[in-house]
Design a protein around this motif. Structure first.
Motif, PDB file in Angstrom:
ATOM      1  N   ILE A 182     -43.824 -44.474 -81.671  1.00 26.48           N
ATOM      2  CA  ILE A 182     -45.264 -44.731 -81.712  1.00 26.48           C
ATOM      3  C   ILE A 182     -45.462 -46.180 -82.101  1.00 26.48           C
ATOM      4  O   ILE A 182     -44.752 -46.717 -82.944  1.00 26.48           O
ATOM      5  CB  ILE A 182     -45.934 -43.800 -82.733  1.00 26.48           C
ATOM      6  N   ASP A 183     -46.426 -46.807 -81.490  1.00 34.34           N
ATOM      7  CA  ASP A 183     -46.759 -48.181 -81.799  1.00 34.34           C
ATOM      8  C   ASP A 183     -47.067 -48.303 -83.298  1.00 34.34           C
ATOM      9  O   ASP A 183     -47.808 -47.485 -83.843  1.00 34.34           O
ATOM     10  CB  ASP A 183     -47.979 -48.595 -80.965  1.00 34.34           C
ATOM     11  N   PRO A 184     -46.497 -49.287 -84.000  1.00 39.99           N
ATOM     12  CA  PRO A 184     -46.732 -49.429 -85.448  1.00 39.99           C
ATOM     13  C   PRO A 184     -48.210 -49.545 -85.818  1.00 39.99           C
ATOM     14  O   PRO A 184     -48.642 -49.013 -86.839  1.00 39.99           O
ATOM     15  CB  PRO A 184     -45.971 -50.700 -85.816  1.00 39.99           C
ATOM     16  N   ALA A 185     -48.997 -50.223 -85.013  1.00 35.95           N
ATOM     17  CA  ALA A 185     -50.425 -50.349 -85.315  1.00 35.95           C
ATOM     18  C   ALA A 185     -51.119 -48.986 -85.243  1.00 35.95           C
ATOM     19  O   ALA A 185     -51.960 -48.656 -86.089  1.00 35.95           O
ATOM     20  CB  ALA A 185     -51.080 -51.324 -84.347  1.00 35.95           C
ATOM     21  N   GLU A 186     -50.731 -48.185 -84.248  1.00 39.03           N
ATOM     22  CA  GLU A 186     -51.306 -46.848 -84.128  1.00 39.03           C
ATOM     23  C   GLU A 186     -50.878 -45.973 -85.304  1.00 39.03           C
ATOM     24  O   GLU A 186     -51.683 -45.210 -85.855  1.00 39.03           O
ATOM     25  CB  GLU A 186     -50.886 -46.203 -82.810  1.00 39.03           C
ATOM     26  N   GLN A 187     -49.620 -46.095 -85.727  1.00 42.33           N
ATOM     27  CA  GLN A 187     -49.140 -45.317 -86.863  1.00 42.33           C
ATOM     28  C   GLN A 187     -49.869 -45.703 -88.144  1.00 42.33           C
ATOM     29  O   GLN A 187     -50.227 -44.845 -88.947  1.00 42.33           O
ATOM     30  CB  GLN A 187     -47.623 -45.480 -87.035  1.00 42.33           C
ATOM     31  N   ARG A 188     -50.101 -47.020 -88.344  1.00 41.79           N
ATOM     32  CA  ARG A 188     -50.852 -47.462 -89.528  1.00 41.79           C
ATOM     33  C   ARG A 188     -52.259 -46.887 -89.508  1.00 41.79           C
ATOM     34  O   ARG A 188     -52.789 -46.455 -90.537  1.00 41.79           O
ATOM     35  CB  ARG A 188     -50.902 -48.990 -89.590  1.00 41.79           C
ATOM     36  N   ALA A 189     -52.882 -46.855 -88.331  1.00 43.68           N
ATOM     37  CA  ALA A 189     -54.232 -46.293 -88.211  1.00 43.68           C
ATOM     38  C   ALA A 189     -54.226 -44.802 -88.542  1.00 43.68           C
ATOM     39  O   ALA A 189     -55.107 -44.312 -89.252  1.00 43.68           O
ATOM     40  CB  ALA A 189     -54.773 -46.529 -86.806  1.00 43.68           C
ATOM     41  N   ARG A 190     -53.217 -44.100 -88.060  1.00 46.60           N
ATOM     42  CA  ARG A 190     -53.105 -42.668 -88.367  1.00 46.60           C
ATOM     43  C   ARG A 190     -52.907 -42.459 -89.866  1.00 46.60           C
ATOM     44  O   ARG A 190     -53.522 -41.567 -90.452  1.00 46.60           O
ATOM     45  CB  ARG A 190     -51.923 -42.050 -87.613  1.00 46.60           C
ATOM     46  N   ASP A 191     -52.036 -43.257 -90.476  1.00 44.16           N
ATOM     47  CA  ASP A 191     -51.789 -43.133 -91.915  1.00 44.16           C
ATOM     48  C   ASP A 191     -53.051 -43.437 -92.723  1.00 44.16           C
ATOM     49  O   ASP A 191     -53.346 -42.756 -93.708  1.00 44.16           O
ATOM     50  CB  ASP A 191     -50.656 -44.068 -92.357  1.00 44.16           C
ATOM     51  N   THR A 192     -53.792 -44.456 -92.294  1.00 37.63           N
ATOM     52  CA  THR A 192     -55.034 -44.807 -92.983  1.00 37.63           C
ATOM     53  C   THR A 192     -56.037 -43.665 -92.888  1.00 37.63           C
ATOM     54  O   THR A 192     -56.674 -43.307 -93.881  1.00 37.63           O
ATOM     55  CB  THR A 192     -55.629 -46.097 -92.382  1.00 37.63           C
ATOM     56  N   ASP A 193     -56.159 -43.083 -91.707  1.00 41.17           N
ATOM     57  CA  ASP A 193     -57.062 -41.941 -91.533  1.00 41.17           C
ATOM     58  C   ASP A 193     -56.622 -40.771 -92.410  1.00 41.17           C
ATOM     59  O   ASP A 193     -57.455 -40.118 -93.053  1.00 41.17           O
ATOM     60  CB  ASP A 193     -57.106 -41.494 -90.073  1.00 41.17           C
ATOM     61  N   ALA A 194     -55.330 -40.488 -92.413  1.00 39.19           N
ATOM     62  CA  ALA A 194     -54.817 -39.380 -93.229  1.00 39.19           C
ATOM     63  C   ALA A 194     -55.096 -39.623 -94.703  1.00 39.19           C
ATOM     64  O   ALA A 194     -55.514 -38.709 -95.426  1.00 39.19           O
ATOM     65  CB  ALA A 194     -53.315 -39.193 -92.995  1.00 39.19           C
TER      66      ALA A 194
END
Length: 179
Positions: free
Chosen positions: A105-117
């Motif tokens: 997964i793209d790191p930026a997308e993963q950071r966004a998912r983690d932030t949402d979580a």
């Protein structure tokens, strides 16, 4: 005579130790297994972990005659890359996981998912801590209440403490600092 009655009443099929074992096993089954109700609470939350009184206080509705089924589905796989091997040719984007083990997964997308979580868990933690504080207050004020009511409050308090601890563990997995 029905087959099951014939089997149960047949002296040749049932010995005394076997009968005792079967009766002991049946007696040890939890009596509340069929009495446990499933509730649908506001916010489309489903639970069987609350008492009838808690369900009424929260405005939950009892689900009757409906079996609750949890279905796990698989994500559809992305189309295979075209012969050229280019992700653009197949319509796939490198940021999406195709469900394959080697996909990233793209790191930026993963950071966004983690932030949402983190945001969701922080909000849930605040709500659960507020409910925990209210239960503690209710238990303190219930000194003159019936022992049954006090036991209900203690059980609800223990469940709520477990909920708060679970949310904190999830936040710790995400590397979030908790109060």
């Amino acid at each position: 005579m029905p087959v099951c009655t014939a089997l149960l009443s047949s002296p040749t099929l049932w010995s005394a130790p076997l009968s005792a074992l079967v009766l002991t096993a049946l007696a040890s089954l939890p009596s509340h297994a069929q009495d446990r109700s499933v509730y649908r609470c506001p916010g489309n939350l489903y639970t069987d972990q609350i008492t009838v009184r808690e369900a009424a206080e929260r405005g939950c509705k009892t689900l009757e005659g409906a079996a609750v089924t949890v279905v796990q589905t698989r994500r559809p796989e992305a189309p295979k890359a075209a012969a050229s091997g280019s992700p653009a040719a197949s319509g796939a984007t490198p940021a999406r996981s195709s469900g394959n083990e080697g996909a990233r997964i793209d790191p930026a997308e993963q950071r966004a998912r983690d932030t949402d979580a983190r945001r969701i868990l922080d909000g849930e933690l605040r709500r659960e801590e507020d409910r925990l504080a209210q239960l503690q207050k209710d238990l303190t004020n219930a000194a003159t209440a019936s022992p049954e009511r006090q036991n209900e409050l203690r059980a609800a308090l223990a469940r709520k403490e477990a909920d708060v601890a679970a949310i904190r563990r999830e936040l710790a997995k995400l590397g979030a600092s908790t109060p």
